[in-house]
Design a protein around this motif. Structure first.
Motif, PDB file in Angstrom:
ATOM      1  N   ARG A  56      27.292  43.405  62.861  1.00 55.03           N
ATOM      2  CA  ARG A  56      28.065  43.053  61.667  1.00 55.03           C
ATOM      3  C   ARG A  56      27.200  43.077  60.416  1.00 55.03           C
ATOM      4  O   ARG A  56      27.638  43.537  59.358  1.00 55.03           O
ATOM      5  CB  ARG A  56      28.697  41.679  61.833  1.00 55.03           C
ATOM      6  CG  ARG A  56      29.871  41.686  62.769  1.00 55.03           C
ATOM      7  CD  ARG A  56      30.517  40.332  62.851  1.00 55.03           C
ATOM      8  NE  ARG A  56      31.641  40.394  63.766  1.00 55.03           N
ATOM      9  CZ  ARG A  56      32.177  39.347  64.342  1.00 55.03           C
ATOM     10  NH1 ARG A  56      31.687  38.142  64.104  1.00 55.03           N
ATOM     11  NH2 ARG A  56      33.196  39.486  65.155  1.00 55.03           N
ATOM     12  N   ILE A  57      25.989  42.590  60.524  1.00 53.04           N
ATOM     13  CA  ILE A  57      25.083  42.606  59.375  1.00 53.04           C
ATOM     14  C   ILE A  57      24.776  44.046  58.981  1.00 53.04           C
ATOM     15  O   ILE A  57      24.796  44.396  57.797  1.00 53.04           O
ATOM     16  CB  ILE A  57      23.794  41.819  59.692  1.00 53.04           C
ATOM     17  CG1 ILE A  57      24.093  40.325  59.770  1.00 53.04           C
ATOM     18  CG2 ILE A  57      22.719  42.095  58.652  1.00 53.04           C
ATOM     19  CD1 ILE A  57      22.939  39.495  60.297  1.00 53.04           C
ATOM     20  N   ARG A  62      25.567  48.680  55.304  1.00 53.06           N
ATOM     21  CA  ARG A  62      25.971  50.078  55.095  1.00 53.06           C
ATOM     22  C   ARG A  62      27.175  50.150  54.155  1.00 53.06           C
ATOM     23  O   ARG A  62      27.266  51.022  53.304  1.00 53.06           O
ATOM     24  CB  ARG A  62      26.295  50.735  56.443  1.00 53.06           C
ATOM     25  CG  ARG A  62      26.640  52.194  56.337  1.00 53.06           C
ATOM     26  CD  ARG A  62      25.465  53.006  55.829  1.00 53.06           C
ATOM     27  NE  ARG A  62      25.844  54.403  55.794  1.00 53.06           N
ATOM     28  CZ  ARG A  62      25.370  55.266  54.937  1.00 53.06           C
ATOM     29  NH1 ARG A  62      24.462  54.893  54.063  1.00 53.06           N
ATOM     30  NH2 ARG A  62      25.760  56.508  54.966  1.00 53.06           N
ATOM     31  N   GLU A  63      28.096  49.223  54.299  1.00 54.95           N
ATOM     32  CA  GLU A  63      29.257  49.191  53.420  1.00 54.95           C
ATOM     33  C   GLU A  63      28.831  48.943  51.973  1.00 54.95           C
ATOM     34  O   GLU A  63      29.372  49.558  51.049  1.00 54.95           O
ATOM     35  CB  GLU A  63      30.225  48.103  53.886  1.00 54.95           C
ATOM     36  CG  GLU A  63      31.535  48.100  53.134  1.00 54.95           C
ATOM     37  CD  GLU A  63      32.520  47.078  53.674  1.00 54.95           C
ATOM     38  OE1 GLU A  63      33.600  46.980  53.090  1.00 54.95           O
ATOM     39  OE2 GLU A  63      32.204  46.388  54.653  1.00 54.95           O
ATOM     40  N   HIS A  67      29.596  51.422  48.859  1.00 52.55           N
ATOM     41  CA  HIS A  67      30.248  50.958  47.630  1.00 52.55           C
ATOM     42  C   HIS A  67      29.371  51.190  46.408  1.00 52.55           C
ATOM     43  O   HIS A  67      29.877  51.577  45.341  1.00 52.55           O
ATOM     44  CB  HIS A  67      30.613  49.480  47.748  1.00 52.55           C
ATOM     45  CG  HIS A  67      31.811  49.216  48.598  1.00 52.55           C
ATOM     46  ND1 HIS A  67      33.080  49.581  48.238  1.00 52.55           N
ATOM     47  CD2 HIS A  67      31.929  48.628  49.815  1.00 52.55           C
ATOM     48  CE1 HIS A  67      33.932  49.231  49.181  1.00 52.55           C
ATOM     49  NE2 HIS A  67      33.247  48.646  50.163  1.00 52.55           N
ATOM     50  N   ALA A  68      28.072  50.959  46.555  1.00 56.17           N
ATOM     51  CA  ALA A  68      27.166  51.184  45.429  1.00 56.17           C
ATOM     52  C   ALA A  68      27.128  52.661  45.052  1.00 56.17           C
ATOM     53  O   ALA A  68      27.141  53.010  43.862  1.00 56.17           O
ATOM     54  CB  ALA A  68      25.767  50.682  45.778  1.00 56.17           C
ATOM     55  N   ALA A  69      27.095  53.547  46.054  1.00 54.42           N
ATOM     56  CA  ALA A  69      27.092  54.984  45.767  1.00 54.42           C
ATOM     57  C   ALA A  69      28.407  55.391  45.106  1.00 54.42           C
ATOM     58  O   ALA A  69      28.420  56.193  44.164  1.00 54.42           O
ATOM     59  CB  ALA A  69      26.883  55.778  47.054  1.00 54.42           C
ATOM     60  N   PHE A  70      29.513  54.829  45.549  1.00 55.52           N
ATOM     61  CA  PHE A  70      30.816  55.135  44.950  1.00 55.52           C
ATOM     62  C   PHE A  70      30.872  54.654  43.501  1.00 55.52           C
ATOM     63  O   PHE A  70      31.380  55.346  42.627  1.00 55.52           O
ATOM     64  CB  PHE A  70      31.925  54.487  45.779  1.00 55.52           C
ATOM     65  CG  PHE A  70      33.300  54.803  45.283  1.00 55.52           C
ATOM     66  CD1 PHE A  70      33.849  56.055  45.491  1.00 55.52           C
ATOM     67  CD2 PHE A  70      34.043  53.849  44.612  1.00 55.52           C
ATOM     68  CE1 PHE A  70      35.121  56.348  45.033  1.00 55.52           C
ATOM     69  CE2 PHE A  70      35.306  54.132  44.153  1.00 55.52           C
ATOM     70  CZ  PHE A  70      35.849  55.386  44.359  1.00 55.52           C
ATOM     71  N   PHE A  76      29.356  60.489  48.918  1.00 49.44           N
ATOM     72  CA  PHE A  76      28.928  59.817  50.142  1.00 49.44           C
ATOM     73  C   PHE A  76      28.133  60.794  50.994  1.00 49.44           C
ATOM     74  O   PHE A  76      28.580  61.910  51.247  1.00 49.44           O
ATOM     75  CB  PHE A  76      30.157  59.322  50.895  1.00 49.44           C
ATOM     76  CG  PHE A  76      29.838  58.720  52.229  1.00 49.44           C
ATOM     77  CD1 PHE A  76      29.069  57.588  52.341  1.00 49.44           C
ATOM     78  CD2 PHE A  76      30.319  59.307  53.393  1.00 49.44           C
ATOM     79  CE1 PHE A  76      28.784  57.034  53.576  1.00 49.44           C
ATOM     80  CE2 PHE A  76      30.041  58.763  54.627  1.00 49.44           C
ATOM     81  CZ  PHE A  76      29.274  57.628  54.718  1.00 49.44           C
ATOM     82  N   ASP A  77      26.954  60.402  51.426  1.00 51.79           N
ATOM     83  CA  ASP A  77      26.093  61.266  52.232  1.00 51.79           C
ATOM     84  C   ASP A  77      26.574  61.234  53.679  1.00 51.79           C
ATOM     85  O   ASP A  77      26.235  60.347  54.444  1.00 51.79           O
ATOM     86  CB  ASP A  77      24.646  60.788  52.145  1.00 51.79           C
ATOM     87  CG  ASP A  77      23.719  61.669  52.945  1.00 51.79           C
ATOM     88  OD1 ASP A  77      24.045  62.847  53.146  1.00 51.79           O
ATOM     89  OD2 ASP A  77      22.661  61.172  53.375  1.00 51.79           O
TER      90      ASP A  77
END
Length: 101
Positions: A56-57, A62-63, A67-70, A76-77
């Motif tokens: 979960r961590i 990764r989420e 979100h930061a890349a978006f 998205f890579d």
């Protein structure tokens, strides 16, 4: 005096042996076996909980990255995007035959 010393040593060794034998015998009673299984199951459940928490961590991290890349407007890579876009490519080309069952 020497006999009293050896008597004391013998008593001490006897007490240690009896206590050890009693603990071992208790471990093989139904209650002892149930307690051992309960401890083993408890540690297994705790290990599983720890693994799930780690997953979960990792998913949350990764989420956050996605979100930061978006938010920055970056693509998205996705390293498998090319493979999914080509309908001719199947699992056999992605995974060599020696890895298939």
């Amino acid at each position: 005096m020497r006999r009293l010393f050896w008597l004391g040593i013998g008593l001490a060794v006897g007490v240690v042996v009896v206590r050890k034998a009693t603990r071992t015998a208790q471990a093989y009673t139904p209650a002892g076996i149930a307690g051992g299984l309960s401890e083993s199951a408890g540690s297994l459940v705790e290990s599983l909980r720890s693994f799930v928490e780690d997953v979960r961590i990792g998913m949350a991290e990764r989420e956050q990255e996605i979100h930061a890349a978006f938010a920055r407007g970056e693509a998205f890579d996705d390293q498998f995007a090319d493979l999914r876009e080509d309908p001719r490519i199947g699992d056999r080309e992605i995974f060599p035959e020696e890895h298939q069952r």
